[in-house]
Write a protein that holds these residues in place. Structure first.
Motif, PDB file in Angstrom:
ATOM      1  N   HIS A   1     -11.279 -29.003  -0.243  1.00 32.29           N
ATOM      2  CA  HIS A   1     -10.461 -27.967   0.395  1.00 32.29           C
ATOM      3  C   HIS A   1      -9.704 -28.545   1.592  1.00 32.29           C
ATOM      4  O   HIS A   1      -9.533 -27.863   2.604  1.00 32.29           O
ATOM      5  N   MET A   2      -9.238 -29.789   1.474  1.00 29.64           N
ATOM      6  CA  MET A   2      -8.471 -30.421   2.537  1.00 29.64           C
ATOM      7  C   MET A   2      -7.013 -30.002   2.386  1.00 29.64           C
ATOM      8  O   MET A   2      -6.161 -30.735   1.892  1.00 29.64           O
ATOM      9  N   THR A   3      -6.751 -28.776   2.799  1.00 28.48           N
ATOM     10  CA  THR A   3      -5.436 -28.170   2.645  1.00 28.48           C
ATOM     11  C   THR A   3      -4.474 -28.684   3.719  1.00 28.48           C
ATOM     12  O   THR A   3      -4.875 -29.367   4.666  1.00 28.48           O
ATOM     13  N   THR A   4      -3.210 -28.335   3.565  1.00 26.47           N
ATOM     14  CA  THR A   4      -2.183 -28.851   4.472  1.00 26.47           C
ATOM     15  C   THR A   4      -2.487 -28.525   5.927  1.00 26.47           C
ATOM     16  O   THR A   4      -2.401 -29.391   6.810  1.00 26.47           O
ATOM     17  N   GLY A   5      -2.839 -27.274   6.208  1.00 28.38           N
ATOM     18  CA  GLY A   5      -3.119 -26.897   7.590  1.00 28.38           C
ATOM     19  C   GLY A   5      -4.270 -27.676   8.180  1.00 28.38           C
ATOM     20  O   GLY A   5      -4.218 -28.097   9.352  1.00 28.38           O
ATOM     21  N   ARG A   6      -5.320 -27.872   7.409  1.00 24.53           N
ATOM     22  CA  ARG A   6      -6.479 -28.620   7.896  1.00 24.53           C
ATOM     23  C   ARG A   6      -6.146 -30.092   8.098  1.00 24.53           C
ATOM     24  O   ARG A   6      -6.523 -30.695   9.118  1.00 24.53           O
ATOM     25  N   LEU A   7      -5.455 -30.692   7.147  1.00 23.45           N
ATOM     26  CA  LEU A   7      -5.102 -32.102   7.275  1.00 23.45           C
ATOM     27  C   LEU A   7      -4.184 -32.321   8.463  1.00 23.45           C
ATOM     28  O   LEU A   7      -4.364 -33.273   9.239  1.00 23.45           O
ATOM     29  N   LEU A   8      -3.231 -31.454   8.639  1.00 25.37           N
ATOM     30  CA  LEU A   8      -2.315 -31.557   9.769  1.00 25.37           C
ATOM     31  C   LEU A   8      -3.060 -31.421  11.091  1.00 25.37           C
ATOM     32  O   LEU A   8      -2.829 -32.196  12.038  1.00 25.37           O
TER      33      LEU A   8
ATOM     34  N   ALA B   1      -3.922 -28.383  -4.196  1.00 22.52           N
ATOM     35  CA  ALA B   1      -3.619 -28.118  -2.784  1.00 22.52           C
ATOM     36  C   ALA B   1      -3.832 -29.372  -1.940  1.00 22.52           C
ATOM     37  O   ALA B   1      -3.083 -29.631  -0.992  1.00 22.52           O
ATOM     38  N   GLU B   2      -4.846 -30.153  -2.286  1.00 23.84           N
ATOM     39  CA  GLU B   2      -5.072 -31.406  -1.554  1.00 23.84           C
ATOM     40  C   GLU B   2      -3.934 -32.388  -1.817  1.00 23.84           C
ATOM     41  O   GLU B   2      -3.493 -33.103  -0.905  1.00 23.84           O
ATOM     42  N   LEU B   3      -3.461 -32.450  -3.053  1.00 22.20           N
ATOM     43  CA  LEU B   3      -2.309 -33.303  -3.355  1.00 22.20           C
ATOM     44  C   LEU B   3      -1.090 -32.850  -2.556  1.00 22.20           C
ATOM     45  O   LEU B   3      -0.376 -33.678  -1.960  1.00 22.20           O
ATOM     46  N   ALA B   4      -0.858 -31.546  -2.526  1.00 29.57           N
ATOM     47  CA  ALA B   4       0.272 -31.025  -1.765  1.00 29.57           C
ATOM     48  C   ALA B   4       0.168 -31.375  -0.285  1.00 29.57           C
ATOM     49  O   ALA B   4       1.181 -31.688   0.368  1.00 29.57           O
ATOM     50  N   ALA B   5      -1.035 -31.351   0.251  1.00 30.82           N
ATOM     51  CA  ALA B   5      -1.231 -31.693   1.661  1.00 30.82           C
ATOM     52  C   ALA B   5      -0.872 -33.153   1.934  1.00 30.82           C
ATOM     53  O   ALA B   5      -0.251 -33.471   2.954  1.00 30.82           O
ATOM     54  N   LEU B   6      -1.267 -34.028   1.031  1.00 27.75           N
ATOM     55  CA  LEU B   6      -1.043 -35.461   1.240  1.00 27.75           C
ATOM     56  C   LEU B   6       0.430 -35.853   1.206  1.00 27.75           C
ATOM     57  O   LEU B   6       0.816 -36.876   1.779  1.00 27.75           O
TER      58      LEU B   6
END
Length: 283
Positions: free
Chosen positions: A210-217, A251-256
């Protein structure tokens, strides 16, 4: 300096995972991937890896919930009736610790996976284990002993600072986390004393899948000094044979590959690379 390794686990598990890793490396911030040498799509992963010379490929040692590199009849105490590794890590771990026959089979299987990786001709960037099973002291010892023969220079020790995670979102400590924490710190020390490069911290346990964009950012904007590994699970499908129920692979791919994430890395002045890029850096 802030230094960052962004890793994808399960390289070779499926075509969907391999596609996600290639996209995340070519167009995003992914710098490393951990290969399942006996994975269903391992050959496809190797073809892709050979066309991605800047991707640091390491060994994702699989000793639970997967297939052995050796024929199942050579490791009968590690597998079930289907020829796959057992899924009960507690029982498997106890047998590995207490039963000499099981330890011998374990050593043979770990050797076989290192040898299979070496046979690919790829540089061994790092090692870790599926489900972090290298927290088991017997497995950790065998990784050091066998890995030394194959040029092992870096490894993951899953030490995650919950205060950093909690500054972004409230995190409820789990019993598994409380048990694993001291083992992770011990493993980090053991690996470092053996001369391996080990990140100062690993991010991705609390939000695994669940490493989504908001969390990764948010993590990138708060990275401490030193060497950090963020590990992820990108894929082009949310469900594939062997996938974890509920994981947000797409979603993780999208975040990366998100432009805001890539911009944040540059704005923070973070040096991003493979494990191999930090082997000779003195603290």
């Amino acid at each position: 300096m802030k230094r960052l390794i962004v890793t994808a686990d399960d390289f070779g598990a499926s075509i969907a995972v391999n596609e996600g890793i290639e996209i995340a490396h070519r167009t995003g911030i992914l710098t490393a991937a951990s290969l399942m040498v006996a994975g269903e799509a391992a050959e496809d992963a190797l073809i892709r890896a050979r066309h991605l010379p800047t991707l640091g490929v390491g060994l994702h040692l699989v000793l639970v919930e997967g297939r052995p590199a050796l024929p199942p009849e050579q490791v009968p105490d590690l597998v079930d009736d289907t020829g796959h590794f057992r899924t009960n890590m507690a029982l498997a771990g106890a047998a590995m610790f207490f039963r000499p026959k099981v330890r011998r089979q374990l050593a043979q299987e770990i050797e076989a996976q290192f040898a299979a990786f070496a046979a690919t001709g790829l540089h061994l960037d790092h090692v870790n284990a599926h489900k972090h099973f290298h927290l088991h002291p017997t497995i950790a010892g065998l990784i050091l002993k066998i890995g030394a023969k194959y040029g092992l220079a870096a490894a993951r020790a899953p030490v995650e600072p919950l205060d950093l995670i909690g500054a972004i979102e409230p995190v409820k400590p789990t019993l598994a986390g409380r048990i694993a924490g001291p083992y992770a710190h011990s493993l980090a020390g053991r690996f470092r004393r053996a001369g391996l490069v080990v990140p100062d911290r690993v991010l991705g346990l609390a939000w695994s899948g669940h490493m989504t964009t908001g969390r990764l950012l948010a993590l990138i904007e708060r990275l401490p000094l030193g060497l950090t590994e963020i590990y992820t699970h990108p894929a082009t499908e949310d469900a594939y044979p062997g996938s974890a129920p509920g994981y947000e692979y797409r979603a993780e791919l999208a975040a990366l590959v998100d432009p805001a994430v890539k911009a944040a890395v540059k704005e923070q002045g973070t040096r991003v690379g493979r494990f191999a890029d930090f082997v000779d850096i003195e603290e």
